[in-house]
Write a protein that holds these residues in place. Structure first.
Motif, PDB file in Angstrom:
ATOM      1  N   VAL A 111      -4.807  -5.248   2.089  1.00 46.25           N
ATOM      2  CA  VAL A 111      -4.535  -4.336   0.715  1.00 46.25           C
ATOM      3  C   VAL A 111      -5.012  -5.070  -0.405  1.00 46.25           C
ATOM      4  O   VAL A 111      -5.390  -4.431  -1.322  1.00 46.25           O
ATOM      5  CB  VAL A 111      -3.314  -3.643   0.858  1.00 46.25           C
ATOM      6  CG1 VAL A 111      -3.000  -2.704   1.947  1.00 46.25           C
ATOM      7  CG2 VAL A 111      -2.096  -4.505   0.444  1.00 46.25           C
ATOM      8  N   ALA A 112      -4.502  -6.351  -0.440  1.00 47.65           N
ATOM      9  CA  ALA A 112      -4.783  -7.017  -1.863  1.00 47.65           C
ATOM     10  C   ALA A 112      -6.252  -7.376  -1.887  1.00 47.65           C
ATOM     11  O   ALA A 112      -6.863  -7.248  -2.962  1.00 47.65           O
ATOM     12  CB  ALA A 112      -4.068  -8.444  -1.785  1.00 47.65           C
ATOM     13  N   ASP A 113      -6.924  -7.749  -0.850  1.00 49.40           N
ATOM     14  CA  ASP A 113      -8.359  -8.135  -0.675  1.00 49.40           C
ATOM     15  C   ASP A 113      -9.594  -6.660  -0.836  1.00 49.40           C
ATOM     16  O   ASP A 113     -10.338  -6.933  -1.227  1.00 49.40           O
ATOM     17  CB  ASP A 113      -8.658  -9.058   0.404  1.00 49.40           C
ATOM     18  CG  ASP A 113      -8.226 -10.372  -0.075  1.00 49.40           C
ATOM     19  OD1 ASP A 113      -7.527 -10.624  -1.218  1.00 49.40           O
ATOM     20  OD2 ASP A 113      -8.290 -11.441   0.798  1.00 49.40           O
ATOM     21  N   TYR A 114      -8.945  -5.767  -0.018  1.00 50.60           N
ATOM     22  CA  TYR A 114      -9.829  -4.685   0.447  1.00 50.60           C
ATOM     23  C   TYR A 114      -8.935  -3.397  -0.023  1.00 50.60           C
ATOM     24  O   TYR A 114      -8.563  -2.634   1.046  1.00 50.60           O
ATOM     25  CB  TYR A 114     -10.497  -4.674   1.784  1.00 50.60           C
ATOM     26  CG  TYR A 114     -11.186  -5.906   1.934  1.00 50.60           C
ATOM     27  CD1 TYR A 114     -12.647  -5.962   1.668  1.00 50.60           C
ATOM     28  CD2 TYR A 114     -10.716  -7.087   2.407  1.00 50.60           C
ATOM     29  CE1 TYR A 114     -13.326  -6.909   1.778  1.00 50.60           C
ATOM     30  CE2 TYR A 114     -11.514  -8.136   2.932  1.00 50.60           C
ATOM     31  CZ  TYR A 114     -12.837  -8.100   2.471  1.00 50.60           C
ATOM     32  OH  TYR A 114     -13.545  -8.894   2.696  1.00 50.60           O
ATOM     33  N   PRO A 115      -8.550  -3.213  -1.048  1.00 53.79           N
ATOM     34  CA  PRO A 115      -7.802  -1.758  -1.426  1.00 53.79           C
ATOM     35  C   PRO A 115      -8.730  -0.638  -1.199  1.00 53.79           C
ATOM     36  O   PRO A 115      -9.633  -0.357  -1.756  1.00 53.79           O
ATOM     37  CB  PRO A 115      -7.330  -2.023  -2.914  1.00 53.79           C
ATOM     38  CG  PRO A 115      -8.435  -2.859  -3.450  1.00 53.79           C
ATOM     39  CD  PRO A 115      -8.889  -3.831  -2.345  1.00 53.79           C
ATOM     40  N   SER A 116      -8.325   0.081  -0.207  1.00 50.51           N
ATOM     41  CA  SER A 116      -8.876   1.422   0.047  1.00 50.51           C
ATOM     42  C   SER A 116      -7.458   2.348   0.406  1.00 50.51           C
ATOM     43  O   SER A 116      -6.344   2.026   0.965  1.00 50.51           O
ATOM     44  CB  SER A 116      -9.710   1.308   0.914  1.00 50.51           C
ATOM     45  OG  SER A 116      -9.200   0.760   2.244  1.00 50.51           O
ATOM     46  N   GLU A 117      -7.866   3.764   0.505  1.00 54.54           N
ATOM     47  CA  GLU A 117      -6.915   4.593   1.216  1.00 54.54           C
ATOM     48  C   GLU A 117      -6.474   4.245   2.656  1.00 54.54           C
ATOM     49  O   GLU A 117      -5.429   4.107   3.069  1.00 54.54           O
ATOM     50  CB  GLU A 117      -7.473   6.026   1.258  1.00 54.54           C
ATOM     51  CG  GLU A 117      -6.263   6.786   1.854  1.00 54.54           C
ATOM     52  CD  GLU A 117      -7.044   8.526   1.962  1.00 54.54           C
ATOM     53  OE1 GLU A 117      -6.609   9.423   2.646  1.00 54.54           O
ATOM     54  OE2 GLU A 117      -7.728   8.756   1.028  1.00 54.54           O
ATOM     55  N   THR A 118      -7.423   3.711   3.459  1.00 52.02           N
ATOM     56  CA  THR A 118      -7.214   3.241   4.823  1.00 52.02           C
ATOM     57  C   THR A 118      -6.447   1.982   4.987  1.00 52.02           C
ATOM     58  O   THR A 118      -5.373   1.949   5.469  1.00 52.02           O
ATOM     59  CB  THR A 118      -8.516   2.906   5.525  1.00 52.02           C
ATOM     60  OG1 THR A 118      -9.417   4.164   5.591  1.00 52.02           O
ATOM     61  CG2 THR A 118      -8.479   2.332   6.944  1.00 52.02           C
ATOM     62  N   SER A 119      -6.746   1.128   3.890  1.00 55.82           N
ATOM     63  CA  SER A 119      -5.977  -0.297   4.070  1.00 55.82           C
ATOM     64  C   SER A 119      -4.483   0.018   3.734  1.00 55.82           C
ATOM     65  O   SER A 119      -3.586  -0.798   4.291  1.00 55.82           O
ATOM     66  CB  SER A 119      -6.551  -1.319   3.424  1.00 55.82           C
ATOM     67  OG  SER A 119      -6.622  -1.068   1.772  1.00 55.82           O
ATOM     68  N   TRP A 120      -4.284   0.786   2.620  1.00 56.15           N
ATOM     69  CA  TRP A 120      -3.039   0.952   2.104  1.00 56.15           C
ATOM     70  C   TRP A 120      -2.067   1.951   3.065  1.00 56.15           C
ATOM     71  O   TRP A 120      -0.945   1.722   3.417  1.00 56.15           O
ATOM     72  CB  TRP A 120      -2.868   1.644   0.674  1.00 56.15           C
ATOM     73  CG  TRP A 120      -3.035   0.848  -0.566  1.00 56.15           C
ATOM     74  CD1 TRP A 120      -3.944   0.658  -1.021  1.00 56.15           C
ATOM     75  CD2 TRP A 120      -1.831  -0.176  -0.706  1.00 56.15           C
ATOM     76  NE1 TRP A 120      -3.692  -0.336  -2.176  1.00 56.15           N
ATOM     77  CE2 TRP A 120      -2.549  -0.677  -1.750  1.00 56.15           C
ATOM     78  CE3 TRP A 120      -0.638  -0.127  -0.383  1.00 56.15           C
ATOM     79  CZ2 TRP A 120      -1.671  -1.830  -2.546  1.00 56.15           C
ATOM     80  CZ3 TRP A 120       0.112  -1.272  -0.814  1.00 56.15           C
ATOM     81  CH2 TRP A 120      -0.384  -1.966  -1.828  1.00 56.15           C
ATOM     82  N   ARG A 121      -2.785   2.704   3.830  1.00 55.51           N
ATOM     83  CA  ARG A 121      -2.143   3.534   4.706  1.00 55.51           C
ATOM     84  C   ARG A 121      -1.614   2.569   5.786  1.00 55.51           C
ATOM     85  O   ARG A 121      -0.606   2.855   6.558  1.00 55.51           O
ATOM     86  CB  ARG A 121      -3.042   4.754   5.248  1.00 55.51           C
ATOM     87  CG  ARG A 121      -2.671   5.767   6.306  1.00 55.51           C
ATOM     88  CD  ARG A 121      -3.053   6.969   6.663  1.00 55.51           C
ATOM     89  NE  ARG A 121      -4.668   6.614   7.028  1.00 55.51           N
ATOM     90  CZ  ARG A 121      -5.751   7.016   6.350  1.00 55.51           C
ATOM     91  NH1 ARG A 121      -5.566   7.486   5.161  1.00 55.51           N
ATOM     92  NH2 ARG A 121      -6.996   6.736   6.856  1.00 55.51           N
ATOM     93  N   ASP A 122      -2.730   1.963   6.237  1.00 55.26           N
ATOM     94  CA  ASP A 122      -2.270   0.803   7.602  1.00 55.26           C
ATOM     95  C   ASP A 122      -1.090   0.084   7.152  1.00 55.26           C
ATOM     96  O   ASP A 122      -0.114  -0.179   7.928  1.00 55.26           O
ATOM     97  CB  ASP A 122      -3.502   0.045   7.845  1.00 55.26           C
ATOM     98  CG  ASP A 122      -4.471   0.572   8.661  1.00 55.26           C
ATOM     99  OD1 ASP A 122      -4.236   1.817   9.001  1.00 55.26           O
ATOM    100  OD2 ASP A 122      -5.424   0.133   8.668  1.00 55.26           O
ATOM    101  N   ALA A 123      -1.132  -0.660   5.921  1.00 59.24           N
ATOM    102  CA  ALA A 123      -0.130  -1.424   5.495  1.00 59.24           C
ATOM    103  C   ALA A 123       1.172  -0.692   5.472  1.00 59.24           C
ATOM    104  O   ALA A 123       2.406  -1.126   5.669  1.00 59.24           O
ATOM    105  CB  ALA A 123      -0.543  -2.126   4.035  1.00 59.24           C
TER     106      ALA A 123
END
Length: 425
Positions: A226-238
């Protein structure tokens, strides 16, 4: 990936040059390379080797190559090697044969001979090692693959993802901890050097760690993601990974889902209902009402669900009473002898009512009172500061959180940093 909560001038020498040129024009399943140049300008082939090589070259030059005949001739060529020029040429011929016969085992044998000869031109050592490593990996010779891929990196060759293949070689052997440790080291080195990190490494690290129930590693890779590739998908995964691995109770789940709501990642009705249950209409009715209304508006909560509607009605009945009682609650919380629960209740009620600036006062007081509530108070102080747009202050507050809540605060700190710097979701 979406996680849910859940050469010489005579005739003989010219044939060697042709074999080498044909040998490495483009390996199947590996990085395409040009014909490796020989480092030695005037190779000296032994007479015995030239004699053994002739029949192999003739067989490879035939219009219809006889694969069985070629494979029968290769051992005699290898056994005739007397010097490194012979070795390099034999390797080139065997790579040539591998392409004509579509035999990756031969390709690896040929490339290994070329590398062992020491005759590969310095500028091509990296890419030839890479090809040998890739083929060894595809042949499931994982230790050998790591040897050649590391040699490629040592030679300064970083294209075509040698680090990723090294990590995959460990995963293929079910040595997940070693593969993740290797990948972490590579990522740490990239970050310290200010270099970008391949997104696929982060995604793969998350997937492997999660599958192996290595929760700390899963959370670490998710934070990097999420720090390097912030997106709805990465935040949802984290957020989903932390929900699934944190072992949290409702107070922690509430603060994690609050982040999910602000990051726009609540894409499932079950998450909305988990949020409702964690908030509890008896404690934070105003927040329950707003969450249910948002879930209905998004179509993720059914408009005719009896439980949803009953919960909302009971929460709505309590909102007016909470607003009317706020002056008394805050007065009690400001009193010198107020206990930490009263102080926290005042902060929680104000934050739930959308009054983060007022809530901040009480969370500051509660955090200073120590005890078990201090880490929750710090987390919610950071949220109150975040909701006011005080992102730098929020980040600093989140970084003070310790214990089981630290992973939640870490995600909040990353999000606050992105909002402060204007990072696009």
């Amino acid at each position: 990936m979406i996680f849910t909560r859940l050469a010489r001038k005579n005739g003989a020498a010219s044939t060697f040059a042709l074999a080498i040129a044909l040998a490495t024009g483009g390996m199947i399943g590996a990085a395409a390379i040009e014909a490796p140049a020989v480092a030695q300008k005037k190779p000296k082939y032994s007479k015995g080797f030239i004699a053994a090589y002739g029949p192999l070259q003739e067989a490879l030059s035939a219009e219809a190559v006889d694969g069985a005949a070629v494979k029968t001739l290769i051992p005699s060529v290898v056994s005739a090697i007397e010097n490194e020029s012979d070795r390099f040429a034999a390797g080139g011929a065997i790579v040539n044969a591998s392409q004509k016969l579509n035999d990756m085992g031969l390709a690896l044998q040929g490339l290994e001979l070329m590398l062992q000869s020491g005759q590969v031109a310095p500028e091509q050592i990296g890419v030839v090692n890479l090809q040998a490593g890739q083929i060894a990996y595809n042949q499931k010779q994982y230790e050998k693959a790591r040897q050649y891929l590391r040699a490629a990196l040592d030679a300064g060759y970083t294209e075509n993802n040698p680090e990723g293949v090294i990590a995959e070689s460990y995963f293929a052997e079910e040595r997940d901890a070693e593969g993740l440790a290797y990948l972490e080291g590579v990522i740490d080195a990239r970050k310290q050097a200010g270099q970008p990190v391949d997104e696929s490494w982060l995604q793969r690290g998350i997937a492997v760690a999660y599958r192996a129930s290595m929760k700390e590693q899963a959370q670490k890779f998710a934070n990097w993601y999420v720090a390097d590739y912030p997106s709805e998908t990465s935040w949802r995964d984290a957020i989903a990974i932390l929900l699934n691995t944190g072992g949290y109770e409702n107070p922690e789940i509430l603060d994690l889902l609050r982040l999910g709501r602000r990051a726009g990642t609540l894409n499932d009705g079950r998450l909305y209902m988990e949020y409702v249950d964690a908030a509890d209409y008896r404690r934070l009715p105003a927040e329950v009402v707003s969450v249910i209304d948002e879930g209905k508006a998004s179509g993720l909560l059914p408009a005719d669900d009896p439980y949803v509607n009953d919960t909302r009605n009971q929460a709505a009945d309590r909102v007016a009473a909470d607003r009317a009682d706020m002056d008394n609650l805050t007065a009690d919380a400001r009193a010198a002898g107020a206990n930490v629960r009263t102080v926290m209740a005042a902060g929680d009620a104000l934050l739930s009512l959308g009054r983060p600036a007022d809530a901040e006062e009480f969370y500051v007081k509660a955090a200073g009172m120590g005890g078990a509530e201090a880490q929750m108070a710090l987390t919610r102080l950071g949220i109150a500061q975040f909701d006011q747009g005080k992102f730098a202050e929020a980040e600093a507050t989140f970084e003070k959180v310790e214990g089981p809540r630290a992973p939640i605060a870490n995600l909040w700190a990353i999000y606050a940093t992105q909002q402060d710097g204007g990072a696009a979701m």
